[in-house]
Design a protein around this motif. Structure first.
Motif, short mmCIF file in Angstrom:
data_model
loop_
_atom_site.label_atom_id
_atom_site.label_comp_id
_atom_site.label_asym_id
_atom_site.label_seq_id
_atom_site.Cartn_x
_atom_site.Cartn_y
_atom_site.Cartn_z
N ARG A 204 0.81 -1.22 0.00
CA ARG A 204 0.00 0.00 0.00
C ARG A 204 0.84 1.28 0.00
O ARG A 204 0.48 2.26 -0.66
N PHE A 205 1.97 1.26 0.73
CA PHE A 205 2.72 2.50 0.93
C PHE A 205 4.17 2.47 0.39
O PHE A 205 4.82 3.51 0.38
N ASP A 206 4.69 1.32 -0.03
CA ASP A 206 6.05 1.25 -0.57
C ASP A 206 6.01 1.57 -2.07
O ASP A 206 6.00 0.67 -2.92
N ASP A 214 10.53 4.41 3.35
CA ASP A 214 11.44 5.51 3.66
C ASP A 214 10.68 6.59 4.42
O ASP A 214 9.49 6.43 4.72
N GLU A 215 11.34 7.68 4.70
CA GLU A 215 10.74 8.73 5.54
C GLU A 215 9.49 9.31 4.90
O GLU A 215 8.48 9.54 5.57
N GLU A 217 7.47 7.88 2.64
CA GLU A 217 6.40 6.87 2.63
C GLU A 217 5.82 6.67 4.04
O GLU A 217 4.61 6.47 4.20
N TRP A 218 6.70 6.73 5.02
CA TRP A 218 6.24 6.61 6.41
C TRP A 218 5.33 7.78 6.78
O TRP A 218 4.30 7.59 7.44
N THR A 219 5.71 8.99 6.35
CA THR A 219 4.88 10.18 6.62
C THR A 219 3.52 10.04 5.96
O THR A 219 2.48 10.38 6.55
N ARG A 220 3.50 9.53 4.73
CA ARG A 220 2.24 9.33 4.03
C ARG A 220 1.37 8.30 4.76
O ARG A 220 0.16 8.46 4.90
N MET A 221 2.01 7.24 5.23
CA MET A 221 1.27 6.22 5.96
C MET A 221 0.68 6.78 7.24
O MET A 221 -0.47 6.51 7.58
N ARG A 222 1.43 7.60 7.97
CA ARG A 222 0.94 8.22 9.20
C ARG A 222 -0.24 9.15 8.91
O ARG A 222 -1.20 9.21 9.68
N GLN A 223 -0.18 9.86 7.78
CA GLN A 223 -1.27 10.77 7.43
C GLN A 223 -2.56 10.00 7.17
O GLN A 223 -3.64 10.35 7.66
N GLU A 224 -2.46 8.91 6.42
CA GLU A 224 -3.65 8.11 6.15
C GLU A 224 -4.16 7.42 7.42
O GLU A 224 -5.36 7.23 7.60
N ALA A 225 -3.25 7.04 8.32
CA ALA A 225 -3.65 6.45 9.60
C ALA A 225 -4.43 7.47 10.42
O ALA A 225 -5.38 7.13 11.13
N SER A 226 -4.01 8.74 10.33
CA SER A 226 -4.72 9.81 11.05
C SER A 226 -6.13 9.97 10.51
O SER A 226 -7.09 10.13 11.27
#
Length: 297
Positions: A204-206, A214-215, A217-226
């Motif tokens: 989904r995020f890689d 990476d940083e 992709e991790w930020t994007r994942m955190r945004q969608e988690a929010s």
């Protein structure tokens, strides 16, 4: 002398046991009468008194062990006749009580009742006899025959859907509106859930497909988690509060098919029985002491 001591001890048990029974039941009667009836929708958190009906569809309910009757709560006892001649008596060989929660409503809301530890006084009580430790069937013929024979006696008590219920216990409410939105906690919960299926998380995020986040992709994942956490919180808000009634600990926990007035009268009669036991025990102590000259110094 031994007989006198035995009578003295028996009388003392009557005094102390009767006194305990008197104060226990009298305090319960007063507590029932002094506690105002609350509504589920507006009940305060803590010790409350509620009055409503048992809820549930028969096909979704548990079945009582002895009769197989659908019910919200049950309690049973199996006794065996022991001894011989004039010394025959009933001895309990098996007993159990339901601990499953059930729904209760009063017109303003619904509450889950956890009956564990409650003093339950149900409307339905069946008693019959048989020759098997566990009854094979329960019908009109078996009840008629139970009056004439049987080495086993069965007692089953039940609460059924639609029956009125008086409830006294600890009331608590839980819901999104009361708890508020803790972003760090909510987002962390979503992320932990997603991490349980790490291959799906990577798919989904890689975005560069290098097998790790990476940083960016991790930020994007955190945004969608929010976004997902906020969506779930709003869904819980729409569900409203969840209410629960359970054992209050030191205070009485009562579930009864009887109304408040009838239940308070029930406790007062038991208190009177305790008071009579105190009087009888006191009289026994005085009598045995006078008889043996123990009060004359």
């Amino acid at each position: 002398m031994q007989e006198a001591i035995f009578v003295l001890l028996l009388s003392a048990v009557g005094v102390f046991g009767g006194g305990f029974w008197f104060f226990r039941n009298l305090s319960r009667a007063r507590l029932l009468e002094d506690t105002p009836t609350s509504k589920i929708r507006s009940a305060a958190q803590g010790f409350v008194e509620l009055y409503g009906t048992v809820q549930g569809e028969p096909e979704a309910m548990q079945k009582a062990p002895l009769t197989g009757t659908p019910c919200a709560w049950w309690r049973f006892k199996i006794e065996e006749r022991t001894g011989s001649g004039n010394k025959r008596e009933w001895r309990t060989v098996e007993s159990e009580v339901s601990g499953a929660s059930f729904l209760f409503a009063d017109g303003t809301g619904t509450c889950v009742i956890d009956p564990r530890g409650a003093d339950v006084k149900p409307q339905t009580k069946q008693v019959w006899k048989g020759n098997q430790r566990h009854p094979l069937r329960v019908d009109t013929l078996s009840f008629i025959g139970s009056f004439f024979a049987g080495e086993y006696r069965y007692t089953e008590e039940r609460l059924h859907a639609g029956e009125p219920l008086y409830a006294l216990g600890h009331f608590s409410s839980h819901g999104a509106a009361r708890e508020g939105f803790n972003e760090a906690q909510e987002v962390g919960s979503v992320v932990r859930e997603w991490k349980q299926d790490y291959p799906a998380l990577l798919r989904r995020f890689d975005y560069d497909r290098n097998g790790e986040l990476d940083e960016q992709e991790w930020t994007r994942m955190r945004q969608e988690a929010s976004w997902e956490a906020q969506k779930r919180f709003k869904s819980r808000l729409r569900q409203g509060d969840q209410h629960r009634l359970a054992d209050p600990g030191q205070l009485p926990f009562v579930l009864s098919s009887m109304g408040e007035d009838e239940l308070a009268k029930h406790y007062r009669w038991h208190a009177l029985a305790g008071f009579v036991a105190v009087l009888g025990g006191t009289g026994g102590v005085i009598w045995i002491c006078l008889k043996n000259g123990w009060l004359l110094g």
